[in-house]
Design an enzyme around this catalytic site. Structure first.
Site, PDB file in Angstrom:
ATOM      1  N   HIS A  15       0.657  -0.872   0.091  1.00 36.57           N
ATOM      2  CA  HIS A  15       0.064   0.238   0.293  1.00 36.57           C
ATOM      3  C   HIS A  15       0.820   1.317  -0.443  1.00 36.57           C
ATOM      4  O   HIS A  15       0.371   2.440  -0.725  1.00 36.57           O
ATOM      5  CB  HIS A  15      -0.704   0.237   1.355  1.00 36.57           C
ATOM      6  CG  HIS A  15      -2.134  -0.921   1.006  1.00 36.57           C
ATOM      7  ND1 HIS A  15      -2.683  -1.456   2.410  1.00 36.57           N
ATOM      8  CD2 HIS A  15      -2.046  -2.467   0.443  1.00 36.57           C
ATOM      9  CE1 HIS A  15      -3.453  -2.636   1.818  1.00 36.57           C
ATOM     10  NE2 HIS A  15      -2.805  -2.714   0.993  1.00 36.57           N
ATOM     11  N   HIS A  30      -9.135  -2.118  -5.405  1.00 38.34           N
ATOM     12  CA  HIS A  30      -7.631  -2.542  -4.323  1.00 38.34           C
ATOM     13  C   HIS A  30      -7.022  -3.428  -4.674  1.00 38.34           C
ATOM     14  O   HIS A  30      -5.867  -3.732  -3.997  1.00 38.34           O
ATOM     15  CB  HIS A  30      -8.489  -3.160  -3.024  1.00 38.34           C
ATOM     16  CG  HIS A  30      -7.467  -3.367  -1.800  1.00 38.34           C
ATOM     17  ND1 HIS A  30      -6.710  -2.320  -1.040  1.00 38.34           N
ATOM     18  CD2 HIS A  30      -6.349  -4.477  -1.604  1.00 38.34           C
ATOM     19  CE1 HIS A  30      -5.928  -2.572  -0.899  1.00 38.34           C
ATOM     20  NE2 HIS A  30      -5.939  -4.066  -0.690  1.00 38.34           N
ATOM     21  N   ASP A  39      -3.091  -2.902  -5.467  1.00 36.92           N
ATOM     22  CA  ASP A  39      -1.546  -4.152  -4.861  1.00 36.92           C
ATOM     23  C   ASP A  39      -0.678  -4.174  -5.384  1.00 36.92           C
ATOM     24  O   ASP A  39      -0.109  -4.150  -5.908  1.00 36.92           O
ATOM     25  CB  ASP A  39      -3.065  -5.492  -4.733  1.00 36.92           C
ATOM     26  CG  ASP A  39      -3.300  -4.707  -2.957  1.00 36.92           C
ATOM     27  OD1 ASP A  39      -2.888  -3.992  -1.703  1.00 36.92           O
ATOM     28  OD2 ASP A  39      -4.023  -6.302  -2.123  1.00 36.92           O
ATOM     29  N   HIS A  49      -0.525 -11.100  -4.955  1.00 39.21           N
ATOM     30  CA  HIS A  49       1.096 -10.283  -4.200  1.00 39.21           C
ATOM     31  C   HIS A  49       2.288 -11.157  -4.928  1.00 39.21           C
ATOM     32  O   HIS A  49       2.942 -10.887  -5.817  1.00 39.21           O
ATOM     33  CB  HIS A  49       1.616 -10.382  -3.464  1.00 39.21           C
ATOM     34  CG  HIS A  49       0.727  -9.508  -2.384  1.00 39.21           C
ATOM     35  ND1 HIS A  49       0.630  -8.249  -3.032  1.00 39.21           N
ATOM     36  CD2 HIS A  49      -0.275  -9.712  -1.673  1.00 39.21           C
ATOM     37  CE1 HIS A  49      -0.564  -7.675  -2.710  1.00 39.21           C
ATOM     38  NE2 HIS A  49      -1.377  -8.182  -1.460  1.00 39.21           N
TER      39      HIS A  49
END
EC number: 3.5.1.108
Length: 305
Positions: A77, A234, A238, A261
């Protein structure tokens, strides 16, 4: 030209996964310094950790950087905020192992960075131009980078919970789009997964104040959603944070399908293993005008609850 902050900015809060209090300060840095974390609670050279794709260490549900005995987790973030505001050089001092979660989005970091303002440095920006399509996959999840004249993010998610369901969004990241469209979108989870995460030592600092929790067709977090499609926004946030670990702004199109991720980091590793798939080049004025942080100001950051 490359940039840094005009003056330091400090954030305090709690780590999303560790639940530990933490203090983080972003300091200005000189041209060509890049982005580095320094653990102030650790002595020695290992306390410095590069914000770079090849310093990523496997970790569940977040991006973790490591250098020897020092590490810092949940950097995505903050990295998205730095990339989205066009910050190229900074030293980030932190007194614990995890970046504070704040409200679960990048908005508090963006607000702090923009309140300080940016200083131009006497060195040109170098951009990472994608020349060939590169793709990685795992099961039904895919992530790819392909050629484009701007930086675009295209993301698609599907969850069984009907309050999330299928969501897709594509965004050209030029001209402050990240600050206006994505930065206030919060991390999210399924209520069914909370107990398992905490049993695994994760989400110990998670609350309704810093995450959106879904349960079937319900949004359990008070106040509901900031955007109808906040989850996919979101995931795009990311992705920007994880791609910022490439070490230079990207000119190309990123596409994620249920990607997380780890898969985005695998994509960067695949990219850099193929020298013909990319080129580092000095940023022209026209190219600079389409990078995510160009021309961003505080007016682009709308007030959020």
């Amino acid at each position: 030209m490359q940039t840094t902050l005009k003056s330091p900015i400090t954030f305090t809060g709690t780590g999303l996964h560790t639940g530990r209090p933490v203090r983080l300060t972003i300091h200005p840095a000189s041209a060509e310094y890049g982005l580095w974390f320094r653990r102030t609670d650790i002595d020695g050279p290992d306390a410095l950790i590069p914000a770079r794709w090849d310093a990523v260490e496997p970790s569940r549900l977040c991006t973790k950087l490591a250098n020897g005995r020092a590490s810092v987790m949940t950097v995505e973030h903050l990295m998205a905020a730095l990339a989205g505001c066009g910050v190229h050089n900074a030293l980030i001092e932190i007194d614990g192992p995890e970046v504070p979660v704040m409200d679960g989005s990048s908005a508090p970091f963006v607000q702090g960075i923009l309140s300080r303002g940016l200083r131009r440095l006497a060195a040109p920006v170098r951009v990472l131009r994608i020349l060939e399509h590169v793709e990685v996959s795992e099961g039904d999840a895919r992530a790819s980078l392909g050629p484009a004249e701007t930086f675009e993010i295209d993301f698609e998610i599907t969850f069984a919970d009907t309050a999330i369901g299928h969501q897709a969004r594509r965004l050209n990241m030029a001209n402050g789009a990240f600050v206006r469209e994505l930065c206030d979108s919060r991390t999210f989870c399924r209520n069914a997964d909370v107990e398992a995460m905490r049993a695994a030592g994760l989400a110990l600092g998670g609350t309704f104040d810093n995450a959106v929790v879904f349960d079937g067709d319900k949004v359990l977090s008070p106040g509901g959603l900031r955007h109808r499609d906040e989850p996919v926004r979101h995931k795009m946030l990311d992705a920007l944070g994880d791609l910022a670990l490439a070490g230079a702004p990207i000119l190309g199109r990123y596409r994620g399908e249920r990607a997380g991720h780890a898969l985005t980091n695998r994509l960067l590793r695949a990219l850099f293993s193929q020298p013909g798939a990319f080129r580092l080049e000095t940023c022209s004025p026209d190219q600079g005008a389409v990078l995510p942080g160009f021309g961003v100001n505080s007016a682009d950051l709308k007030a959020v609850a």
